[in-house]
Enzyme design. Sequence first.
Site: not given
Length: 370
Positions: A140-142, A165, A169
Amino acid sequence: MKTYLVTGAAGFIGANYLKYILKKYEDVRVVVLDLLTYAGYLGTIAEDIDHDRCEFVRGDIGDRQLVDELFTKYRFDVVVNFAAESHVDRSIENPQLFLQTNILGTQNLLDCARRAWVTGKNEQGYPTWQPGVRFHQVSTDEVYGSLGDEGFFTEETPLQPHSPYSASKTSADLVVCAYHDTYKMPVSITRCSNNYGPYQFPEKLIPLIINNILEGKQLPVYGQGTNIRDWLYVEDHCKAIDLVVTKGKDGSIYNVGGHNERQNIQIVKIIIRTIRRLMEENPQFRVLLKRQDGLEWINDDLISFVKDRLGHDQRYGIDPSKIKADLGWFPETTFEVGIEKTIRWNLEHHDWIEDVSGEDYQEYYERMYK
């Protein structure tokens, strides 16, 4: 015939990817491994499981014995790991679950793949690998944190996660990279922006807003709705993953973005206008409305601003130049086209929404937004 292990394929992106590759390839067999937690719904992929080209196994990616047995039985050529706890709000409620699944689960998959795929050692002492194998991590870009008003995330952007979260990741990505560096394992990673499209669990912004309008409920928006996300239609994402798995360079990381940046409040208002227009154009959709007192009430007055999420990142924006240059991928679906397709799908498949919105989800909704 190549055999894929696709984990988490009863979830949103995984299910769309499963359907995409089964349709595209006649020479690919898929084994789905999914624990069927709250966001995994077997009904989404029931028609795809034919026990010929697609089999389903219910289980945990962290279960070493099970995963080892699957590698022995099916001799996988490719692992595509979608399995993850993925909702930021839930990670704030229960961080440990996210660390357990997203980090240790990923590491277990990697280690099982290593045991199955290593064929020996080379002169430098590094493992030699079965030809054609690949472990692909869907991220994810997060992991990059938050952006200011300008600029975009590139593959070289420092990792700076802000939620349990995104931290889980990020950690999983680093473990994948470590297996490549330490063992020369054939791996790849994609980091995507916010996905939307068919089969998305209704806790996410777009299906939540659609469903609440049909239910005649208020539309909860965090803070003032000014947080910006880059939106990617899920089928475009599936095409990108397929390209990376089949043609991407070993050890590579690719950002996958949609070039569709919008404020959350803009997304909500677009959905309101689109649903009202579709209801006016297609009277058959109106039976889905819990309120049958005309359509005038479907307007911005439904919006209800709620207390902002803890540590809420302000803006995400992806620069997908690398995947465009290396593999020729680009987002084919504009947001205007994708959002109408998504809303139409939700209206035409409202029975699916009702099936996945069970008692557990209703209790979670009340807890989070009331």
